[in-house]
Design a protein around this motif. Structure first.
Motif, PDB file in Angstrom:
ATOM      1  N   SER A 143      -5.754  15.803   6.139  1.00  0.00           N
ATOM      2  CA  SER A 143      -6.540  14.713   5.560  1.00  0.00           C
ATOM      3  C   SER A 143      -5.835  13.405   5.876  1.00  0.00           C
ATOM      4  CB  SER A 143      -6.613  14.839   4.031  1.00  0.00           C
ATOM      5  OG  SER A 143      -7.490  15.855   3.645  1.00  0.00           O
ATOM      6  N   VAL A 144      -6.607  12.326   5.977  1.00  0.00           N
ATOM      7  CA  VAL A 144      -6.011  10.993   6.138  1.00  0.00           C
ATOM      8  C   VAL A 144      -6.318  10.200   4.872  1.00  0.00           C
ATOM      9  CG1 VAL A 144      -6.120   8.823   7.423  1.00  0.00           C
ATOM     10  CG2 VAL A 144      -6.213  10.989   8.653  1.00  0.00           C
ATOM     11  N   PHE A 145      -5.279   9.692   4.228  1.00  0.00           N
ATOM     12  CA  PHE A 145      -5.439   8.803   3.070  1.00  0.00           C
ATOM     13  C   PHE A 145      -4.930   7.434   3.512  1.00  0.00           C
ATOM     14  CE2 PHE A 145      -5.060  11.736  -0.928  1.00  0.00           C
ATOM     15  CZ  PHE A 145      -5.977  12.622  -0.388  1.00  0.00           C
ATOM     16  N   MET A 146      -5.612   6.361   3.106  1.00  0.00           N
ATOM     17  CA  MET A 146      -5.070   5.039   3.473  1.00  0.00           C
ATOM     18  C   MET A 146      -5.078   4.073   2.305  1.00  0.00           C
ATOM     19  SD  MET A 146      -7.960   3.499   6.042  1.00  0.00           S
ATOM     20  CE  MET A 146      -8.779   4.906   6.773  1.00  0.00           C
ATOM     21  N   CYS A 147      -4.064   3.199   2.309  1.00  0.00           N
ATOM     22  CA  CYS A 147      -3.978   2.167   1.285  1.00  0.00           C
ATOM     23  C   CYS A 147      -3.335   0.931   1.906  1.00  0.00           C
ATOM     24  CB  CYS A 147      -3.143   2.647   0.095  1.00  0.00           C
ATOM     25  SG  CYS A 147      -3.049   1.396  -1.205  1.00  0.00           S
ATOM     26  N   GLY A 148      -4.058  -0.180   1.819  1.00  0.00           N
ATOM     27  CA  GLY A 148      -3.538  -1.422   2.400  1.00  0.00           C
ATOM     28  C   GLY A 148      -4.596  -2.503   2.281  1.00  0.00           C
ATOM     29  N   PRO A 149      -4.395  -3.639   2.956  1.00  0.00           N
ATOM     30  CA  PRO A 149      -5.371  -4.736   2.879  1.00  0.00           C
ATOM     31  C   PRO A 149      -6.661  -4.421   3.642  1.00  0.00           C
ATOM     32  CG  PRO A 149      -3.577  -5.283   4.382  1.00  0.00           C
ATOM     33  CD  PRO A 149      -3.224  -3.959   3.771  1.00  0.00           C
ATOM     34  N   LYS A 150      -7.705  -5.245   3.374  1.00  0.00           N
ATOM     35  CA  LYS A 150      -9.020  -5.005   3.982  1.00  0.00           C
ATOM     36  C   LYS A 150      -8.951  -5.054   5.511  1.00  0.00           C
ATOM     37  CE  LYS A 150     -13.831  -6.433   3.634  1.00  0.00           C
ATOM     38  NZ  LYS A 150     -14.086  -6.874   4.989  1.00  0.00           N
ATOM     39  N   ALA A 151      -8.124  -5.968   6.050  1.00  0.00           N
ATOM     40  CA  ALA A 151      -8.014  -6.079   7.512  1.00  0.00           C
ATOM     41  C   ALA A 151      -7.512  -4.753   8.101  1.00  0.00           C
ATOM     42  CB  ALA A 151      -7.057  -7.205   7.873  1.00  0.00           C
ATOM     43  N   MET A 152      -6.616  -4.104   7.374  1.00  0.00           N
ATOM     44  CA  MET A 152      -6.108  -2.812   7.851  1.00  0.00           C
ATOM     45  C   MET A 152      -7.237  -1.774   7.830  1.00  0.00           C
ATOM     46  SD  MET A 152      -3.185  -0.473   6.043  1.00  0.00           S
ATOM     47  CE  MET A 152      -3.334   1.294   6.122  1.00  0.00           C
ATOM     48  N   TYR A 153      -8.041  -1.763   6.748  1.00  0.00           N
ATOM     49  CA  TYR A 153      -9.150  -0.797   6.665  1.00  0.00           C
ATOM     50  C   TYR A 153     -10.146  -1.017   7.804  1.00  0.00           C
ATOM     51  CZ  TYR A 153      -7.696   0.567   1.922  1.00  0.00           C
ATOM     52  OH  TYR A 153      -7.001   1.037   0.839  1.00  0.00           O
TER      53      TYR A 153
ATOM     54  N   TYR B 259       4.036   4.240   7.820  1.00  0.00           N
ATOM     55  CA  TYR B 259       4.202   3.070   6.959  1.00  0.00           C
ATOM     56  C   TYR B 259       4.334   1.800   7.809  1.00  0.00           C
ATOM     57  CZ  TYR B 259       6.379   0.381   3.105  1.00  0.00           C
ATOM     58  OH  TYR B 259       6.681  -0.548   2.156  1.00  0.00           O
ATOM     59  N   GLY B 260       3.278   0.981   7.787  1.00  0.00           N
ATOM     60  CA  GLY B 260       3.257  -0.236   8.596  1.00  0.00           C
ATOM     61  C   GLY B 260       3.820  -1.443   7.859  1.00  0.00           C
ATOM     62  N   SER B 261       4.737  -2.169   8.533  1.00  0.00           N
ATOM     63  CA  SER B 261       5.303  -3.411   7.973  1.00  0.00           C
ATOM     64  C   SER B 261       5.417  -4.411   9.120  1.00  0.00           C
ATOM     65  CB  SER B 261       6.701  -3.163   7.386  1.00  0.00           C
ATOM     66  OG  SER B 261       6.664  -2.121   6.439  1.00  0.00           O
ATOM     67  N   ARG B 262       5.619  -5.670   8.783  1.00  0.00           N
ATOM     68  CA  ARG B 262       5.749  -6.687   9.846  1.00  0.00           C
ATOM     69  C   ARG B 262       7.057  -6.499  10.625  1.00  0.00           C
ATOM     70  NH1 ARG B 262       2.533 -11.275   9.626  1.00  0.00           N
ATOM     71  NH2 ARG B 262       4.154 -12.597  10.522  1.00  0.00           N
ATOM     72  N   SER B 263       8.167  -6.397   9.901  1.00  0.00           N
ATOM     73  CA  SER B 263       9.470  -6.239  10.560  1.00  0.00           C
ATOM     74  C   SER B 263      10.351  -5.363   9.682  1.00  0.00           C
ATOM     75  CB  SER B 263      10.121  -7.616  10.762  1.00  0.00           C
ATOM     76  OG  SER B 263      10.451  -8.155   9.497  1.00  0.00           O
ATOM     77  N   SER B 264      11.496  -4.965  10.223  1.00  0.00           N
ATOM     78  CA  SER B 264      12.357  -4.025   9.474  1.00  0.00           C
ATOM     79  C   SER B 264      12.927  -4.682   8.216  1.00  0.00           C
ATOM     80  CB  SER B 264      13.490  -3.518  10.357  1.00  0.00           C
ATOM     81  OG  SER B 264      14.253  -4.598  10.836  1.00  0.00           O
ATOM     82  N   GLU B 265      12.971  -6.032   8.196  1.00  0.00           N
ATOM     83  CA  GLU B 265      13.542  -6.725   7.013  1.00  0.00           C
ATOM     84  C   GLU B 265      12.592  -6.665   5.821  1.00  0.00           C
ATOM     85  OE1 GLU B 265      13.715  -8.578  10.148  1.00  0.00           O
ATOM     86  OE2 GLU B 265      15.566  -7.385  10.225  1.00  0.00           O
TER      87      GLU B 265
ATOM     88  N   GLY C 243       0.819  -1.219   0.000  1.00  0.00           N
ATOM     89  CA  GLY C 243       0.000   0.000   0.000  1.00  0.00           C
ATOM     90  C   GLY C 243       0.849   1.264   0.000  1.00  0.00           C
ATOM     91  N   ILE C 244       2.162   1.107   0.012  1.00  0.00           N
ATOM     92  CA  ILE C 244       3.044   2.268  -0.085  1.00  0.00           C
ATOM     93  C   ILE C 244       3.035   2.840  -1.513  1.00  0.00           C
ATOM     94  CG2 ILE C 244       5.128   0.916  -0.643  1.00  0.00           C
ATOM     95  CD1 ILE C 244       5.028   4.071   1.544  1.00  0.00           C
ATOM     96  N   THR C 245       2.663   2.029  -2.510  1.00  0.00           N
ATOM     97  CA  THR C 245       2.869   2.443  -3.909  1.00  0.00           C
ATOM     98  C   THR C 245       2.167   3.760  -4.289  1.00  0.00           C
ATOM     99  OG1 THR C 245       1.203   0.837  -4.576  1.00  0.00           O
ATOM    100  CG2 THR C 245       3.501   0.179  -4.841  1.00  0.00           C
ATOM    101  N   PRO C 246       0.887   3.995  -3.929  1.00  0.00           N
ATOM    102  CA  PRO C 246       0.305   5.292  -4.326  1.00  0.00           C
ATOM    103  C   PRO C 246       1.001   6.474  -3.662  1.00  0.00           C
ATOM    104  CG  PRO C 246      -1.237   4.058  -2.950  1.00  0.00           C
ATOM    105  CD  PRO C 246      -0.114   3.132  -3.279  1.00  0.00           C
TER     106      PRO C 246
END
Ligand code: FES
Length: 405
Positions: free
Chosen positions: A261-271, A202-208, A178-181
């Motif tokens: 403004s808040v814009f969001m992009c990611g999977p449905k669980a995140m929404y 920017y949310g990710s599982r781990s730094s790797e 979801g970082i792409t836009p």
């Protein structure tokens, strides 16, 4: 009737051309070629350049990033595409795929900035990550290679910055790919094409597994403070990174004073999670926007989904009077069922937004998630549906109208 006018004003004017008008016109008609006159208005030329139905491209290069790859696409001039269409930062293109006979159109955000589409070296970059379920993404990551030819749509989607509607500062919530836009928006800010400030959480599982970490940080450094990036790790605690999920408290911590403004992009669980968190911010509705392109997955978990007793239904598809009946599983969209059967059904966004799959319901019961129901009231009243977001509750029959190219 008697006209009162100054006849002196007409004195000296010859009436010859007037009397010969019909004769002159007939002569010109006689002399004209029989072909239909050709004329293309500039506005039509511009519309065709900005909104092509199809663009033919070649893959110029492929770069790997763990379980994702970036593909640079350039015009395929041998197939008639001279130049790629300009776009608004964060728009997407839908890519035509033939996966073992299933004809699929999948939307992917153009990750590069609009500036890259200009000039003779015009290009788009798509960054595609392996998703779950890994269907189209797996096919692309396993098969696409340098030199391949592809057919893609023109730029689409309305998840872009709109100065009249959006605040001057955007807090962008990104999950995984979801970082792409926001990457595209950051490019546009750095290039002076867009005029707003952006803080990316920017949310990710781990730094790797932070996708495009160096690249987005390099853009932030180039932006002279207009773009900031904060990394949040959900499965790892590490110095210099936030830990956990993107909560309302975290948004408030990094949001500017005053309006944003808040814009969001990611999977449905995140929404689903962020809907609750952004509600706590007390922002007006127009200040919270979501990128919606992509399949509506997990319909069975919707509170309003009336789980049918049967697991599979029959879907009859009528295309210009030719009918065929295909199986359609409960919880699967009508679009998926048609694609699996090799029917070239029209689609772009796959999320009920673009209207490209607009089809007529002949019979049957269905469920359409409220969140993905982009139809007008009249559509619903007069039996029009979007198969990409229509889930069967009985056997169904629909009329589909593919675009003739
Ligand atoms: S594909 Fe866009 S509304 Fe169905």
């Amino acid at each position: 009737m008697k006209y009162d006018y100054d006849k002196n004003a007409l004195k000296g004017l010859s009436i010859g051309p007037f009397l010969n008008q019909v004769k002159t016109r007939n002569k010109m008609i006689e002399a004209a070629p029989d072909d239909m006159p050709q004329s293309v208005f500039n506005v039509n030329r511009l519309a065709a350049a900005l909104h092509p139905a199809r663009q033919f491209v070649k893959i110029a290069s492929v770069t790997g990033h763990g379980d994702a790859k970036s593909f640079v696409l350039v015009p395929d001039r041998e197939k008639g595409t001279e130049k790629l269409a300009y776009f608004r930062a964060s728009q997407y293109v839908s890519v035509e795929l033939n996966i073992d006979g299933a004809l699929v159109n999948k939307p992917y955000t153009i990750r590069s900035g609009p500036k890259d589409a200009l000039g003779t070296d015009s290009s788009y970059t798509l960054t595609i990550k392996l998703t779950d379920p890994a269907y189209a993404s797996k096919y692309i990551l396993d098969n696409w290679k340098e030199g391949d030819s592809l057919s893609i749509s023109g730029p689409l989607g309305d998840f872009y910055y709109q100065a009249l509607r959006d605040a001057k500062h955007v807090v962008a919530l990104a999950g995984g790919s979801g970082i792409t836009p926001f990457f595209s928006m950051a490019c546009a800010i750095v290039d002076g094409i867009e005029d707003f400030d952006m803080t990316i959480l920017y949310g990710s599982r781990s730094s790797e597994n932070i996708l495009l970490k160096e690249e987005i940080e390099a853009l932030a450094a180039e932006s002279k403070g207009r773009v900031k990036v904060v990394h949040i790790l959900s499965h790892q605690e590490k110095e210099g990174f936030e830990h956990g999920l993107i909560t309302a408290e975290l948004i408030k911590k990094y949001a500017p004073e005053g309006d944003y403004s808040v814009f969001m992009c990611g999977p449905k669980a995140m929404y689903d999670f962020e809907d609750g968190e952004t509600a706590k911010l007390g922002l007006p509705k127009r200040r919270v926007r979501k990128e919606m392109s992509g399949d509506y997955l997990g319909v069975e978990k919707d509170a309003g989904y009336p789980k049918p007793e049967e697991q599979e239904f029959r879907l009859t598809v009528d295309i210009r009077g030719e009918k065929q009946t295909v199986p359609c599983k409960a919880g699967e969209s009508l679009l998926w069922a048609m694609e699996r059967a090799g029917i070239a059904a029209p689609s772009h966004c796959r999320s009920g937004e673009c209207g490209w799959c607009h089809s007529r319901l002949v019979s049957g019961k269905y469920y359409c998630p409220k969140e993905a129901d982009g139809r007008r009231m009249a559509d619903e009243k007069f039996g029009w549906i979007h198969p990409c977001c229509t889930f069967p509750l009985s056997d169904m029959e629909i009329c589909v109208y593919p675009i003739v190219r």
